[in-house]
Scaffold this motif. Structure first.
Motif, PDB file in Angstrom:
ATOM      1  N   THR A  27      33.184  28.523  36.437  1.00 47.49           N
ATOM      2  CA  THR A  27      33.697  29.417  35.295  1.00 47.49           C
ATOM      3  C   THR A  27      32.253  29.720  34.996  1.00 47.49           C
ATOM      4  N   ILE A  49      30.928  32.639  36.268  1.00 44.92           N
ATOM      5  CA  ILE A  49      31.578  33.948  35.257  1.00 44.92           C
ATOM      6  C   ILE A  49      31.702  34.327  33.960  1.00 44.92           C
ATOM      7  N   ASN A 103      29.223  37.601  33.388  1.00 42.96           N
ATOM      8  CA  ASN A 103      29.530  38.547  32.548  1.00 42.96           C
ATOM      9  C   ASN A 103      29.065  38.531  31.695  1.00 42.96           C
ATOM     10  N   ARG A 142      32.631  41.925  38.351  1.00 44.80           N
ATOM     11  CA  ARG A 142      33.679  41.959  37.480  1.00 44.80           C
ATOM     12  C   ARG A 142      35.440  41.533  38.524  1.00 44.80           C
ATOM     13  N   SER A 184      35.069  38.756  40.499  1.00 44.85           N
ATOM     14  CA  SER A 184      35.600  37.297  38.926  1.00 44.85           C
ATOM     15  C   SER A 184      37.006  37.298  38.762  1.00 44.85           C
ATOM     16  N   VAL A 185      37.854  38.107  39.544  1.00 47.08           N
ATOM     17  CA  VAL A 185      39.167  37.850  38.520  1.00 47.08           C
ATOM     18  C   VAL A 185      39.784  37.223  39.754  1.00 47.08           C
ATOM     19  N   VAL A 193      38.677  33.695  39.352  1.00 50.41           N
ATOM     20  CA  VAL A 193      39.475  32.828  38.816  1.00 50.41           C
ATOM     21  C   VAL A 193      40.291  32.374  39.223  1.00 50.41           C
ATOM     22  N   LEU A 219      41.333  35.046  32.116  1.00 49.79           N
ATOM     23  CA  LEU A 219      41.617  36.325  32.760  1.00 49.79           C
ATOM     24  C   LEU A 219      41.314  37.096  31.168  1.00 49.79           C
ATOM     25  N   TYR A 260      39.525  36.469  28.824  1.00 52.01           N
ATOM     26  CA  TYR A 260      37.945  36.291  28.465  1.00 52.01           C
ATOM     27  C   TYR A 260      37.582  37.850  29.130  1.00 52.01           C
ATOM     28  N   LEU A 261      37.578  37.832  30.327  1.00 51.60           N
ATOM     29  CA  LEU A 261      37.261  38.817  31.144  1.00 51.60           C
ATOM     30  C   LEU A 261      37.672  40.134  31.076  1.00 51.60           C
TER      31      LEU A 261
END
Length: 540
Positions: A82, A85, A89, A179, A182-183, A186, A256, A258-259
């Motif tokens: 976490t 990420i 980001n 990005r 990161s998905v 997560v 999600l 947040y991203l």
């Protein structure tokens, strides 16, 4: 395998980028790369030692302790991924500039040795995070061999990409790369949250919130592609429990958001302040609602039990909890009309495990003289009361009677109470007669048949209801603590963090300043990075 491959690729590429940027900076400044590579090698070896040590410790522990260690490692891995990420980001766009600035300072302070230490610490950080994250993923994977292969392939690809970037032949849009990965991470981390809660339950740390929610066994069949994807990669079990579903959603949705929250839709400074206050208020309201719901719902209570004769199962009476506080008692009423009262004084209670449930146990013994009992008894009458046999210790020749008789009825009453009230009760009586005279040299006490004997136990159906209620209350205490204290406590902490953040941002804002009415323009797309271009003085 896919999960560990992405983890190895993502973490390995981060380390490769850091090493590549430092190497390009050193080459541009005419410095040797040997100290940096020594630092990188030491960091890699130390990371491997950490991973192997944690694995050996886990294998050496007993089963429950292994589950507990897996829970801790998984929780640490979730925190690491976490933070990674969030950091990437925020800093991916300016990572090269930041690293070169730090390298410039390090070069000024201690030369190549300082940069070697910088590379060592950077790679050690990534290596330690990779070790913990991979170890947690191995524990949840269906095949440890495939998971290890995926990690090796991912790290090898990261090394190749890092070298390609350093050599100038590969250009990567880091913003898009991080990005997309990161998905996936997560989703993997959300699965690790579920795995942590499952291992915490198996370790005996978490017994509440274990209600089944949905049966996925038809989809998650061993050996199928769905099982490999849902269970092996995403960590979703075939029988997710309530607490696991809640935690999965609570982690996945904010991450999600947040991203992927559109930059143009992000609030202004003043709007962000208001949003923090609104979210803090929502957390407090939800915490209060959960606490009230958990603690105000009444628990099942059993205040009376039906008694039956132990031998014939015929109705024998009942027992009822009467009074309250210090005057509370268990009132026995028998089919004959007789009664008994057992005080339930907390100071006389004994802790006991009865019918598989932790209880408070009271026992009372009372001795009385039956009304109308004869003061003398013949030998023939004694034999009849003794079941047709001469009692032990009496001889028909030497002790022909009649005897002087002293009668005593001893009654033992017992009750077992739990948080749900009555769990079980029993009452038993025996009749004895103490004989003297009639040729006896010493007094003899003989047990005889009692026509008014009490041999009462709890009726099976009433005992089943009471046991179910006691089990429900015992389990409900854990549920109350979880949903009425622990989860609301976590929400209160989240609200406090939001309030502190709002106050800090408010204190930093200049007085009299007014936020811009419109949202900031979108940032330009992240350019592809080529480290080798830095050697020639141009920006990639």
């Amino acid at each position: 395998m896919l999960a560990t491959l992405v983890i190895g690729l993502r973490e390995g590429l981060e380390a490769a980028l850091i090493v590549g940027i430092i190497a390009a900076f050193l080459r541009r400044n005419g410095r040797s790369l040997v100290p940096m590579w020594l630092g990188v090698g030491a960091a890699v070896m130390l990371s491997l030692i950490i991973g192997v040590t944690l694995s050996l410790i886990e294998v050496a522990l007993p089963q429950a302790a292994q589950e507990g260690l897996e829970t801790i490692i998984g929780a640490v891995a979730v925190v690491f991924v976490t933070l990674m990420i969030v950091w990437m980001n925020t800093h991916a766009r300016g990572m090269r500039a930041e690293l070169e600035s730090e390298a410039q300072h390090a070069l000024g302070r201690g030369g190549a040795t300082a940069l070697a230490v910088m590379a060592f610490l950077a790679v050690l950080k990534e290596g330690f995070e990779t070790s913990v994250f991979l170890l947690a993923t191995f524990s949840a994977a269906q095949s440890a061999g495939l998971a290890a292969l995926g990690a090796v392939v991912g790290i090898a690809l990261a090394a190749l990409l890092g070298w390609g970037i350093f050599a100038g032949g590969v250009r990567i849009d880091l913003g898009r790369f991080f990005r997309l990965t990161s998905v996936f991470l997560v989703l993997v981390a959300a699965g690790l949250v579920v795995t942590c809660l499952r291992t915490a339950h198996e370790a005996g740390w978490l017994n509440a919130g274990q209600q089944r929610t949905i049966d996925l066994s038809a989809i998650v069949q061993p050996g199928s592609i769905q099982a490999a994807l849902l269970t092996g990669v995403l960590g979703i079990p075939a029988d997710p429990r309530l607490i696991e579903v809640v935690a999965w959603v609570a982690y996945l949705v904010p991450a999600l958001c947040y991203l992927f929250w559109p930059r143009r839709a992000r609030p202004s400074a003043a709007g962000a302040q208001r949003l923090r206050w609104v979210l803090a208020t929502g957390c407090l309201v939800l915490a209060a609602a959960l606490a009230l719901t958990a603690w105000l719902i009444p628990s099942p209570q059993v205040s009376s039990l039906t008694l039956v004769d132990q031998a014939s199962q015929a109705p024998a009476g009942s027992v009822v909890i009467a009074g309250s506080g210090a005057a509370r008692s268990a009132a026995f009423t028998y089919a004959s009309g007789a009664t008994a009262d057992l005080p339930l004084d907390a100071s006389t209670a004994a802790s006991d495990t009865h019918l598989g449930v932790t209880t408070q146990h009271w026992q009372q013994t009372a001795t009385t003289s039956p009304d109308g009992a004869p003061s003398t008894i013949t030998l023939d009458a004694l034999i009849t009361l003794a079941g047709g046999r001469v009692p032990v210790g009496i001889s028909a020749v030497q002790n022909p009677g009649p005897f002087t008789a002293q009668w005593n009825r001893t009654e033992v009453d017992e009750v077992w109470l739990t948080g749900a009230g009555l769990l079980d009760a029993s009452a038993h009586s025996t009749l004895t007669v103490t004989l003297t005279g009639g040729g006896l040299q010493n007094a003899r006490t003989v047990s005889v048949t009692d026509t008014a004997a009490i041999d009462a136990v709890t009726a099976p159906d009433a005992q089943s209801v009471a046991s179910a209620a006691a089990t429900a209350v015992e389990q409900g205490e854990g549920e109350r603590v979880l949903w009425g204290a622990e989860v609301p406590g976590a929400l209160v902490i989240a609200a406090a963090v939001l309030v502190i953040s709002a106050l800090r941002h408010r204190a930093r804002a200049p007085r009299g300043s007014h936020p811009a009415p419109s949202s900031p323009p979108p940032e330009p797309p992240t350019p592809a990075i080529s480290i080798a271009a830095a050697d020639h003085g141009r920006t990639s």
